[in-house]
Design a protein around this motif. Structure first.
Motif, PDB file in Angstrom:
ATOM      1  N   SER A  59       0.845  -1.195   0.000  1.00 44.22           N
ATOM      2  CA  SER A  59       0.000   0.000   0.000  1.00 44.22           C
ATOM      3  C   SER A  59       0.874   1.235   0.000  1.00 44.22           C
ATOM      4  CB  SER A  59      -0.894   0.023   1.241  1.00 44.22           C
ATOM      5  OG  SER A  59      -1.589   1.261   1.323  1.00 44.22           O
ATOM      6  N   ARG A  71      -0.468   4.183   0.613  1.00 47.40           N
ATOM      7  CA  ARG A  71      -1.147   5.194   1.432  1.00 47.40           C
ATOM      8  C   ARG A  71      -0.285   5.627   2.603  1.00 47.40           C
ATOM      9  NH1 ARG A  71      -5.874   5.000   4.247  1.00 47.40           N
ATOM     10  NH2 ARG A  71      -5.416   2.919   5.074  1.00 47.40           N
ATOM     11  N   ALA A  73      -1.378   6.611   5.382  1.00 49.38           N
ATOM     12  CA  ALA A  73      -1.945   6.044   6.622  1.00 49.38           C
ATOM     13  C   ALA A  73      -2.173   4.543   6.492  1.00 49.38           C
ATOM     14  CB  ALA A  73      -3.258   6.754   6.939  1.00 49.38           C
ATOM     15  N   SER A  74      -1.378   3.910   5.672  1.00 52.24           N
ATOM     16  CA  SER A  74      -1.572   2.466   5.423  1.00 52.24           C
ATOM     17  C   SER A  74      -1.494   1.627   6.703  1.00 52.24           C
ATOM     18  CB  SER A  74      -0.499   1.989   4.437  1.00 52.24           C
ATOM     19  OG  SER A  74      -0.397   0.574   4.486  1.00 52.24           O
ATOM     20  N   THR A  75      -2.504   0.786   6.876  1.00 50.74           N
ATOM     21  CA  THR A  75      -2.511  -0.116   8.033  1.00 50.74           C
ATOM     22  C   THR A  75      -1.465  -1.220   7.855  1.00 50.74           C
ATOM     23  OG1 THR A  75      -4.317  -1.304   6.957  1.00 50.74           O
ATOM     24  CG2 THR A  75      -4.918   0.287   8.656  1.00 50.74           C
ATOM     25  N   ASN A  76      -1.234  -1.619   6.602  1.00 50.92           N
ATOM     26  CA  ASN A  76      -0.194  -2.643   6.368  1.00 50.92           C
ATOM     27  C   ASN A  76       1.181  -2.080   6.699  1.00 50.92           C
ATOM     28  OD1 ASN A  76      -1.422  -5.219   5.212  1.00 50.92           O
ATOM     29  ND2 ASN A  76      -2.520  -3.588   4.137  1.00 50.92           N
ATOM     30  N   PRO A 106      -2.579  -4.815   0.953  1.00 51.07           N
ATOM     31  CA  PRO A 106      -4.035  -4.846   0.960  1.00 51.07           C
ATOM     32  C   PRO A 106      -4.560  -5.655  -0.223  1.00 51.07           C
ATOM     33  CG  PRO A 106      -3.276  -2.747   0.077  1.00 51.07           C
ATOM     34  CD  PRO A 106      -2.048  -3.552   0.417  1.00 51.07           C
ATOM     35  N   GLU A 107      -5.843  -5.902  -0.231  1.00 49.17           N
ATOM     36  CA  GLU A 107      -6.491  -6.509  -1.408  1.00 49.17           C
ATOM     37  C   GLU A 107      -7.165  -5.390  -2.192  1.00 49.17           C
ATOM     38  OE1 GLU A 107      -8.690 -10.309  -1.216  1.00 49.17           O
ATOM     39  OE2 GLU A 107     -10.477  -9.091  -1.504  1.00 49.17           O
ATOM     40  N   TYR A 108      -6.916  -5.365  -3.488  1.00 54.40           N
ATOM     41  CA  TYR A 108      -7.602  -4.417  -4.373  1.00 54.40           C
ATOM     42  C   TYR A 108      -8.378  -5.220  -5.412  1.00 54.40           C
ATOM     43  CZ  TYR A 108      -4.686  -0.477  -2.677  1.00 54.40           C
ATOM     44  OH  TYR A 108      -4.074   0.504  -1.913  1.00 54.40           O
ATOM     45  N   ALA A 109      -9.705  -5.026  -5.455  1.00 54.58           N
ATOM     46  CA  ALA A 109     -10.554  -5.715  -6.438  1.00 54.58           C
ATOM     47  C   ALA A 109     -10.242  -7.218  -6.498  1.00 54.58           C
ATOM     48  CB  ALA A 109     -10.400  -5.067  -7.816  1.00 54.58           C
ATOM     49  N   HIS A 110     -10.200  -7.806  -5.320  1.00 54.68           N
ATOM     50  CA  HIS A 110      -9.928  -9.247  -5.174  1.00 54.68           C
ATOM     51  C   HIS A 110      -8.572  -9.659  -5.710  1.00 54.68           C
ATOM     52  CE1 HIS A 110     -14.345 -10.680  -4.467  1.00 54.68           C
ATOM     53  NE2 HIS A 110     -13.946  -9.721  -3.629  1.00 54.68           N
ATOM     54  N   SER A 119      -5.602  -6.953   7.817  1.00 53.39           N
ATOM     55  CA  SER A 119      -7.064  -6.941   7.691  1.00 53.39           C
ATOM     56  C   SER A 119      -7.634  -8.328   7.938  1.00 53.39           C
ATOM     57  CB  SER A 119      -7.445  -6.465   6.277  1.00 53.39           C
ATOM     58  OG  SER A 119      -8.840  -6.604   6.077  1.00 53.39           O
ATOM     59  N   ARG A 134     -10.144  -9.094   6.236  1.00 52.28           N
ATOM     60  CA  ARG A 134     -10.593  -9.406   4.872  1.00 52.28           C
ATOM     61  C   ARG A 134      -9.365  -9.541   3.977  1.00 52.28           C
ATOM     62  NH1 ARG A 134     -14.628  -4.524   4.125  1.00 52.28           N
ATOM     63  NH2 ARG A 134     -13.235  -4.325   2.355  1.00 52.28           N
ATOM     64  N   GLY A 135      -9.605  -9.864   2.696  1.00 53.77           N
ATOM     65  CA  GLY A 135      -8.470  -9.894   1.764  1.00 53.77           C
ATOM     66  C   GLY A 135      -7.942 -11.287   1.475  1.00 53.77           C
ATOM     67  N   LEU A 151      -8.008  -2.784  10.104  1.00 50.99           N
ATOM     68  CA  LEU A 151      -8.951  -2.181   9.150  1.00 50.99           C
ATOM     69  C   LEU A 151     -10.095  -1.469   9.878  1.00 50.99           C
ATOM     70  CD1 LEU A 151      -9.857  -2.036   6.098  1.00 50.99           C
ATOM     71  CD2 LEU A 151     -11.212  -4.071   6.569  1.00 50.99           C
TER      72      LEU A 151
HETATM   73  C1  LIG Z   1      -9.237   0.410  -5.042  1.00 50.54           C
HETATM   74  C2  LIG Z   1      -9.525  -0.435  -3.827  1.00 50.54           C
HETATM   75  C3  LIG Z   1     -10.027  -1.708  -3.988  1.00 50.54           C
HETATM   76  C4  LIG Z   1     -10.280  -2.495  -2.875  1.00 50.54           C
HETATM   77  N1  LIG Z   1     -10.741  -3.757  -3.046  1.00 50.54           N
HETATM   78  C5  LIG Z   1     -10.943  -4.549  -1.972  1.00 50.54           C
HETATM   79  C6  LIG Z   1     -11.366  -5.885  -2.125  1.00 50.54           C
HETATM   80  O1  LIG Z   1     -11.539  -6.390  -3.223  1.00 50.54           O
HETATM   81  N2  LIG Z   1     -11.538  -6.646  -1.012  1.00 50.54           N
HETATM   82  C7  LIG Z   1     -11.313  -6.133   0.259  1.00 50.54           C
HETATM   83  O2  LIG Z   1     -11.453  -6.866   1.231  1.00 50.54           O
HETATM   84  N3  LIG Z   1     -10.927  -4.857   0.432  1.00 50.54           N
HETATM   85  C8  LIG Z   1     -10.731  -4.062  -0.642  1.00 50.54           C
HETATM   86  N4  LIG Z   1     -10.290  -2.781  -0.480  1.00 50.54           N
HETATM   87  C9  LIG Z   1     -10.021  -2.303   0.876  1.00 50.54           C
HETATM   88  C10 LIG Z   1      -8.543  -2.459   1.242  1.00 50.54           C
HETATM   89  O3  LIG Z   1      -8.051  -3.722   0.923  1.00 50.54           O
HETATM   90  C11 LIG Z   1      -8.404  -2.266   2.732  1.00 50.54           C
HETATM   91  O4  LIG Z   1      -8.886  -1.019   3.063  1.00 50.54           O
HETATM   92  C12 LIG Z   1      -6.986  -2.423   3.182  1.00 50.54           C
HETATM   93  O5  LIG Z   1      -6.986  -2.766   4.518  1.00 50.54           O
HETATM   94  C13 LIG Z   1      -6.176  -1.162   2.971  1.00 50.54           C
HETATM   95  O6  LIG Z   1      -4.835  -1.419   3.315  1.00 50.54           O
HETATM   96  P1  LIG Z   1      -3.871  -0.178   3.700  1.00 50.54           P
HETATM   97  O7  LIG Z   1      -4.474   0.433   4.965  1.00 50.54           O
HETATM   98  O8  LIG Z   1      -2.559  -0.812   3.985  1.00 50.54           O
HETATM   99  O9  LIG Z   1      -3.860   0.770   2.584  1.00 50.54           O
HETATM  100  C14 LIG Z   1     -10.047  -1.979  -1.576  1.00 50.54           C
HETATM  101  C15 LIG Z   1      -9.527  -0.686  -1.444  1.00 50.54           C
HETATM  102  C16 LIG Z   1      -9.257   0.082  -2.543  1.00 50.54           C
HETATM  103  C17 LIG Z   1      -8.695   1.470  -2.368  1.00 50.54           C
END
Ligand SMILES: Cc1cc2nc3c(=O)[nH]c(=O)nc-3n(C[C@H](O)[C@H](O)[C@H](O)COP(=O)(O)O)c2cc1C
Length: 190
Positions: free
Chosen positions: A13, A15, A17-20, A80-84, A114, A116-117, A146
């Protein structure tokens, strides 16, 4: 005294403020003195992977990144997970390493901030194994930050230090590294 273990941490990530990243920072800040965790700051700056730019055409920053990977005793990945799926920046960084020789048998620990993910975790494991990383399954660290405020994140992380969850995962990872670590200067000890 033995050399400290050097662990190079990749955060998927970008970000602020990334949690990871918070989770990786907690590992770094609470690691024993014999373990040095360095968080990679290059992932967001690497050019898009292009096989035409490998070999003698490899960009300098990619060489710098690969040198860090070569020099470390193990890698920690948190994303993190983005769009699975996996975040593009992290996958891009990993793609640069696929055809090179830094990775095979390099121990790797997966951390995840998280509850999730699971799609991303499954994909990450598959990608790392395909690249011949040595994924240390019993060192996976999953602590959900999260949706929590900064203060709540800090207290969850403090609790995970207190109850030794964080350090127990790190200890398992370091033990796995030490079981397979090759000492370049071993002959000098004998
Ligand atoms: C573009 C985008 C797509 C995401 N898609 C998913 C997803 O498919 N499944 C999920 O569980 N979370 C999804 N998330 C949420 C992030 O995975 C979640 O907020 C994560 O903990 C963020 O990590 P970070 O704090 O290190 O940035 C998505 C977030 C973004 C910005």
């Amino acid at each position: 005294m033995e050399k400290p273990l050097v662990l190079y941490a990749l955060c998927g990530s970008q970000r602020k403020a990334s949690t990871n990243r918070r989770l990786l920072e907690a590992l770094r800040d609470n690691a024993p003195v014999a373990v040095c965790v360095e968080i990679c700051e290059m992932i967001g700056e690497l050019p898009i992977f292009n096989p035409d730019r490998e070999g003698e055409n490899t960009p300098a920053l990619v060489e710098e990144f690969a040198a860090k990977v070569r020099a470390c005793d193990g890698i920690i990945v948190a994303c993190p997970e983005y769009a699975h799926g996996l975040p593009g920046g992290l996958k891009n960084a990993l793609d640069w390493l696929v055809s090179r020789d830094e990775v095979p048998f390099k121990p790797v620990m997966i951390a995840h901030a998280s509850h999730r993910g699971d799609f991303a975790l499954e994909q990450l494991t598959e990608v790392l194994k395909t690249m011949s990383f040595d994924v240390v399954n019993d060192a996976v660290l999953r602590i959900s930050l999260l949706g929590k405020s900064e203060d709540a994140q800090a207290s969850v992380l403090a609790e995970s230090v207190e109850n030794r969850r964080l350090l127990s995962a790190l200890a398992k990872f370091c033990a796995a590294i030490n079981r397979t670590r090759i000492w370049p200067d071993r002959s000098s000890h004998w």
